[in-house]
Design a protein around this motif. Structure first.
Motif, short mmCIF file in Angstrom:
data_model
loop_
_atom_site.label_atom_id
_atom_site.label_comp_id
_atom_site.label_asym_id
_atom_site.label_seq_id
_atom_site.Cartn_x
_atom_site.Cartn_y
_atom_site.Cartn_z
N PHE A 233 -2.86 1.27 5.18
CA PHE A 233 -3.18 1.85 3.94
C PHE A 233 -2.52 3.07 3.77
N ALA A 234 -2.66 3.97 4.90
CA ALA A 234 -1.91 5.16 4.59
C ALA A 234 -0.54 5.13 4.61
N ASP A 235 0.14 4.33 5.59
CA ASP A 235 1.62 4.09 5.51
C ASP A 235 2.14 3.65 4.24
N TYR A 236 1.48 2.80 3.82
CA TYR A 236 1.82 2.07 2.20
C TYR A 236 1.75 3.33 1.33
N GLN A 237 0.85 4.17 1.33
CA GLN A 237 0.77 5.31 0.27
C GLN A 237 1.87 6.27 0.57
N ILE B 9 9.16 6.75 -3.90
CA ILE B 9 9.55 5.85 -5.15
C ILE B 9 8.91 6.32 -6.49
N ALA B 10 7.58 6.69 -6.38
CA ALA B 10 6.81 7.13 -7.60
C ALA B 10 7.48 8.46 -8.11
N ALA B 11 7.96 9.38 -7.28
CA ALA B 11 8.56 10.63 -7.59
C ALA B 11 10.03 10.35 -8.40
N LEU C 69 4.38 -2.75 -3.65
CA LEU C 69 3.66 -1.76 -2.76
C LEU C 69 2.25 -1.44 -3.10
N GLN C 70 2.09 -1.55 -4.41
CA GLN C 70 0.72 -1.36 -4.89
C GLN C 70 -0.19 -2.45 -4.42
N GLU D 111 -7.65 4.87 -5.82
CA GLU D 111 -6.76 4.86 -4.86
C GLU D 111 -5.56 3.72 -4.95
N VAL D 112 -6.01 2.54 -5.20
CA VAL D 112 -5.04 1.28 -5.28
C VAL D 112 -4.33 1.44 -6.76
#
Length: 646
Positions: free
Chosen positions: A337-341, A347-349, A529-530, A562-563
């Protein structure tokens, strides 16, 4: 089966199966498949192909011994698989029928064990182990339910799932008419000869049901199926130290039954059938009576705690193909979970910078992307166009071999959304397939829940960026290829069906997203990724909810904040972990993890000879094997085969 509790399609007959699966809404078939041309592995020569067909035919002979029993006791499942001679029959939910089936299956398993001792072909030996293990697990699950549980058997769902396959758009017209006769039998008109339908309403405790009213609801010489279902619940309630279902489960399903019942009528109307209306009116009355009986006699006794006993949760894990403890998979999932975040952040940036968003936080970027909703009639053509774009990627990147036929996508009806509230793949019939294909169904609303009569709008599927990963998972290169390739290429019956578990099916679906992601635009990558983040969240929320470490409102907070899921979607998820299919949600993350491990090991073994297209085609050719058997097939067949290739 994007957010689908996948195990196997229920057949309204064998109640040992029913009491478990009526809590699920699933579409993966289990019981039967007949494939006329079968090839387990890509054969290098005709002689090898003939050898494969010879051992598969021998294996299928053993498997058919179990299939024949299932068909006899579960005619709805048999007709779902295309055996039209069962279309007007219904299963008998009486305890005597369940015990008779158990006796027949125990005798069949004893024969398989005896055959195992003398079988010399290693492939057939493996299939015999698959069959024996599957049935013995089923016996243990059945014993647990019979000794410890009072089921809530949802009669409306039971009957819907018995009628829907006969009224499907791909079913032949004659099968549509058979649905009328099957519905007649559900309400007590023209009952099956020898069936055990009761002639008076049973009682629970000191309170007798209103027999006169029940008599007025009779459809013929015997009462409808609903009375026999009541009897089953009463029989279980009479046992000592039994546990009732959770209040949340009962209230949620009761709230959704009107939409499902309405959907039955809509299916008959859609097919322009005649002489069904009177039976349907009687069915409505019976289901109303049944649900009120549940509210009166079962709901007050329901437990407030949704958590399963550890023994039952462990059985669920085993049946879904997860062979590590809940605490271990939760630990793995927290790290992932932490890795995917961390992967989502850059990518979001990039998206925020390109689009001029104020915030580059992945949560805010997802919220902005969701604002670009596609509405109404534009949704289906948009998804079909996106499917063609993904198919072009598959060909260009040599991901997997595509068939000549087109994939099918359609929007879900309100009834489908009520019983299956998330995107899912409905596989084709396997037993007698006359050209039917799998269908990717996209529901756009979440069903009403307790205290609400209005379906909620879900914004998680109908926007551009979400279509990439949903199509990759449910259609191509995901489940649609998985299921339809079994019809087109064939595998042994044991490996196609009895070896199936949710870990392998959903592992491939998530892996299909993974191999497609690099070719998606940035927006599609972020949402992919989400959804991968969601699968990791499932794998720690499900076991931690069941262990009491997390409360439902805390799980909702993780999923919404979070998701980044909508409240209706997050609510579906919490329902899944708490009562619809505890344990199943872990299978996505676990199956994906095992497939990635297998790919990395194969790449290391083959080096420059590793060919992704050939690897993926090989995996699909194996049918729905669990990870351990898939690993064995790759190590013993694919890797040596590829090493010898020039």
């Amino acid at each position: 089966m994007q957010a689908n509790e996948s195990s196997r399609m229920l057949s309204p007959a064998n109640l040992s199966t029913q009491e478990n699966n009526l809590r699920l809404t699933v579409h993966i078939p289990f019981a039967a498949v007949v494939v006329l041309s079968v090839v387990l592995l890509p054969a290098a020569a005709t002689a090898q192909a003939k050898s494969d067909q010879a051992w598969i035919a021998r294996s299928n002979g053993f498997t058919n011994q179990l299939i024949d029993i299932t068909n006899r006791y579960s005619p709805e499942e048999a007709s779902r698989q295309g055996l039209t001679k069962y279309d007007t029959k219904i299963g008998d939910p009486a305890r005597a029928a369940e015990l008779a089936e158990r006796k027949d299956k125990e005798a069949a398993v004893a024969k398989l064990i005896k055959a195992l001792a003398s079988e010399s072909d290693p492939n057939v030996v493996e299939d015999l182990h698959i069959l024996i293990s599957k049935e013995q697990l089923g016996f243990r699950q059945q014993d647990y339910r019979l000794n410890h549980e009072v089921p809530y058997i949802n009669a409306t769902m039971y009957i819907y799932q018995g009628l829907e396959p006969l009224l499907d758009a791909q079913a032949a017209g004659g099968r549509h008419h058979a649905a009328i006769e099957r519905m007649d039998r559900y309400v007590g008109i023209n009952p099956d000869p020898g069936g055990s339908r009761l002639t008076e309403l049973p009682s629970i405790g000191r309170t007798a049901g209103p027999a006169q009213e029940a008599g007025n609801l009779s459809g013929g010489n015997k009462m409808g199926l609903y009375v026999a279902l009541i009897q089953r619940m009463i029989e279980q309630a009479a046992k000592p130290n039994v546990v009732y279902p959770s209040r949340q489960e009962i209230e949620t399903q009761l709230a959704r039954n009107p939409a499902i019942l309405k959907g039955i009528g809509e299916l008959f109307e859609k097919n322009r059938l005649n002489n069904w209306q009177n039976t349907y009116v009687l069915l409505q009355k019976q289901m109303d009576y049944y649900d009120n009986w549940v509210r009166t006699y079962i709901l007050p006794r329901a437990r407030s705690d949704f958590r399963l006993p550890p023994e039952e949760y462990a059985l669920n894990f085993e049946s879904y193909g997860i062979d590590i403890p809940p605490a271990q998979i939760a630990e793995m999932a927290h790290k992932a979970f932490a890795d995917y975040q961390a992967q989502m952040a850059p990518i979001a940036a990039d998206i925020a910078k390109q689009r001029g968003y104020k915030s580059s936080n992945y949560r805010d970027v997802i919220a902005e992307l969701k604002k670009e909703q596609i509405a109404g009639e534009a949704i289906l053509p948009f998804y079909e166009k996106r499917l063609h774009e993904i198919e072009a990627i598959i060909v260009k990147e040599h991901l997997v071999t595509l068939p000549d036929r087109a994939a099918i996508i359609r929007l879900g009806t309100p009834a489908e959304s009520a019983q299956q509230p998330a995107p899912h793949m409905v596989p084709p019939p396997f037993l007698h397939n006359t050209g039917q294909r799998g269908v990717f169904v996209l529901p756009l609303t979440a069903p009403a829940g307790p205290g609400s009569a209005v379906a909620a709008k879900v914004d998680d599927y109908a926007f551009d960026a979400a279509s990439w990963t949903l199509i990759a998972h449910e259609a191509r290169p995901g489940h649609e290829l998985q299921f339809d390739s079994m019809v087109e290429h064939g595998v042994s019956l044991a490996r196609a069906l009895y070896a199936f578990n949710s870990t392998n099916a959903e592992g491939w679906g998530l892996y299909a997203e993974y191999i497609t992601l690099p070719s998606m635009p940035k927006e599609g990558q972020l949402i992919s990724l989400q959804f991968r983040l969601l699968r990791a969240a499932r794998a720690f929320l499900d076991p931690e909810l069941q262990a009491g470490k997390v409360k439902p409102h805390e799980a909702m907070d993780v999923l919404t904040h979070e998701v980044g899921l909508s409240v209706p979607f997050a609510n579906q998820e919490v329902e899944r972990y708490t009562f619809r299919a505890p344990g199943q949600a872990n299978s996505y993350f676990y199956g994906f993890t095992r497939l990635l491990e297998l790919r990395h090991e194969t790449e290391q073994a083959l080096g420059s000879k590793f060919d992704a297209l050939r690897f993926h085609d090989f995996l699909l050719a194996q049918g729905l094997l669990p990870p351990s058997l898939m690993k064995k097939a790759v190590e013993e067949h694919f890797i040596p085969q590829e090493k010898s290739r020039i």
